[in-house]
Motif scaffolding. Sequence first.
Motif, PDB file in Angstrom:
ATOM      1  N   ASP A  98       0.825  -1.210   0.000  1.00  0.00           N
ATOM      2  CA  ASP A  98       0.000   0.000   0.000  1.00  0.00           C
ATOM      3  C   ASP A  98       0.861   1.263   0.000  1.00  0.00           C
ATOM      4  N   PRO A 108       3.169   7.400 -13.010  1.00  0.00           N
ATOM      5  CA  PRO A 108       2.063   6.929 -13.868  1.00  0.00           C
ATOM      6  C   PRO A 108       1.926   5.404 -13.917  1.00  0.00           C
ATOM      7  N   GLY A 111      -0.827   3.898 -11.304  1.00  0.00           N
ATOM      8  CA  GLY A 111      -2.267   4.101 -11.385  1.00  0.00           C
ATOM      9  C   GLY A 111      -2.796   4.650 -10.072  1.00  0.00           C
ATOM     10  N   ASN A 112      -3.930   4.102  -9.640  1.00  0.00           N
ATOM     11  CA  ASN A 112      -4.524   4.560  -8.370  1.00  0.00           C
ATOM     12  C   ASN A 112      -4.552   3.439  -7.344  1.00  0.00           C
ATOM     13  N   GLN A 113      -3.554   2.550  -7.424  1.00  0.00           N
ATOM     14  CA  GLN A 113      -3.552   1.360  -6.570  1.00  0.00           C
ATOM     15  C   GLN A 113      -2.869   1.574  -5.213  1.00  0.00           C
ATOM     16  N   LYS A 115      -1.874   3.587  -1.681  1.00  0.00           N
ATOM     17  CA  LYS A 115      -2.400   4.503  -0.664  1.00  0.00           C
ATOM     18  C   LYS A 115      -1.406   5.620  -0.358  1.00  0.00           C
ATOM     19  N   TYR A 116      -0.126   5.234  -0.165  1.00  0.00           N
ATOM     20  CA  TYR A 116       0.914   6.209   0.158  1.00  0.00           C
ATOM     21  C   TYR A 116       2.009   6.158  -0.909  1.00  0.00           C
ATOM     22  N   VAL A 117       2.201   7.263  -1.608  1.00  0.00           N
ATOM     23  CA  VAL A 117       3.273   7.378  -2.599  1.00  0.00           C
ATOM     24  C   VAL A 117       4.291   8.380  -2.074  1.00  0.00           C
TER      25      VAL A 117
END
Length: 481
Positions: A98, A108, A111-113, A115-117
């Motif tokens: 996550d 990119p 995606g939107n997978q 939780k914390y980047v």
Amino acid sequence: MTLVHTFLNTCKKYAQKTAITDPNGALCYEDLRREALRCAGRLLSGSAGENIGILLPNGKEFVAAFYGILIAGKTPVPLNFLLSPEQLLYVIRDAEIDTVFTCNHFVPLLGNQIKYVFLMEENDSGVLLNEDSIHYGGEGEQAAVLYTSGTNANPKGVVLTHNNFLANLEGCMQAFHFAEKDILLGILPLFHTYALTTTLVLPICVGAAIIYLPRFSGLKVLEMIEKYKVTSLFAIPSMYRVLLRTAESTKYDLRTLRLCTSGGEPLPGDILEAFRKVFPIPLTEGYGLTEATAIVSVNLPEKSKPGSVGPPLDNIEIKIVNDNGQEKPRNNDGEIWVKGPNIMKGYHKLPKETAETIAPDGWLKTGDYGRLDKEGFLWITGRKKELIIISGENVSPMEIEQVISRHEKVFEVAVVGAPDKLRGEVPKAFIALHEHATCSEDEIKNYCMQQLPHYKVPKYFEFRKELPHGPTGKILKRALK
């Protein structure tokens, strides 16, 4: 002793010594320690899960993230940015990731997978973890989960412990005689176990310097060897072929090199011969696999048999067995089994596959075929598995077959590895079309290029009226090679 102990001990002992140089500058060991503590602080400021992704090119940021994750008591999972989006998503889900350390360039791909980047471009804003909160871990704790392609299309997570890494490093240091005076050039991507062990964990352990190149270039590698007086290089045969071609038409001072080792795929004899004529030292070949924490056996300049992959490291045992698991005498071909403290803990969430791969008495069934000669040198004679090794990367034929078989004109398909001078092996697709259907090679190739990474797109296509089948109905791939 764990990887955290070795990292912090080295940072203290060689605090002001340059640890890492990459295209964006250099970092001493003390600054590297601080960057790792910042990564750990960022992790522990939220509610990140146990497995933390690293989606970064080779460089200071990767190293800081790797050790920062360990210091925070989490497990690093290096992510292969060459995977298709579907496979990258599979790995993220399988490892239950996550949180990912990455850079703007790779965002990119996620995606939107996630939780914390955590962007490494913003690491300066992080707060250093208090040293009292450092998690040193235990020898048997997970130190990394590395995903490797198997005979199935989906990658498998190989769980390696601190002891696995340190045991493999002990064997490597005894063989290679590495010390703090060495300067290693890191050109293989660090998500690969061969690179992670030899050009990150090993040099950090002994206090050596590392020069990282995010992208391979023959000219740039030779330039870096001369500029930084590089002493050691680990690469794959296809890279050495490019280096040879470049070195023959340029003039660089390569006299500081004392070790050049090839692994990841079989080393063609013509590269071995040509290397002797162009470089100041011989090229040596080794053998290993992710499940054995990288290196199992290796030739050395002072102890070498060209064509073999050398004797096993001092703390590793090898035996050759028949189909019933019984040991065979020397100079007899069979499956290669390996035993030692370097053998993985197991496959992540795959107890059945783990039990099938590691015998109850600890022997790892590699799936590779070979023989041991009377002097204990290992010779690889084939692969039991159907994996295609493209420039050191394991590629599952099944993944390519699944894509091609979805084409409306294709009746059935089989993909095998074909020899390639530049990349070691490339995919070759044998295709039988539906009755009355017509289709060109370009049509299938363009279809593949829309759904596969470029290096997995078959280089060769052969159309047949029908493919060979065995008595059980399975396609006989051995009849196609």
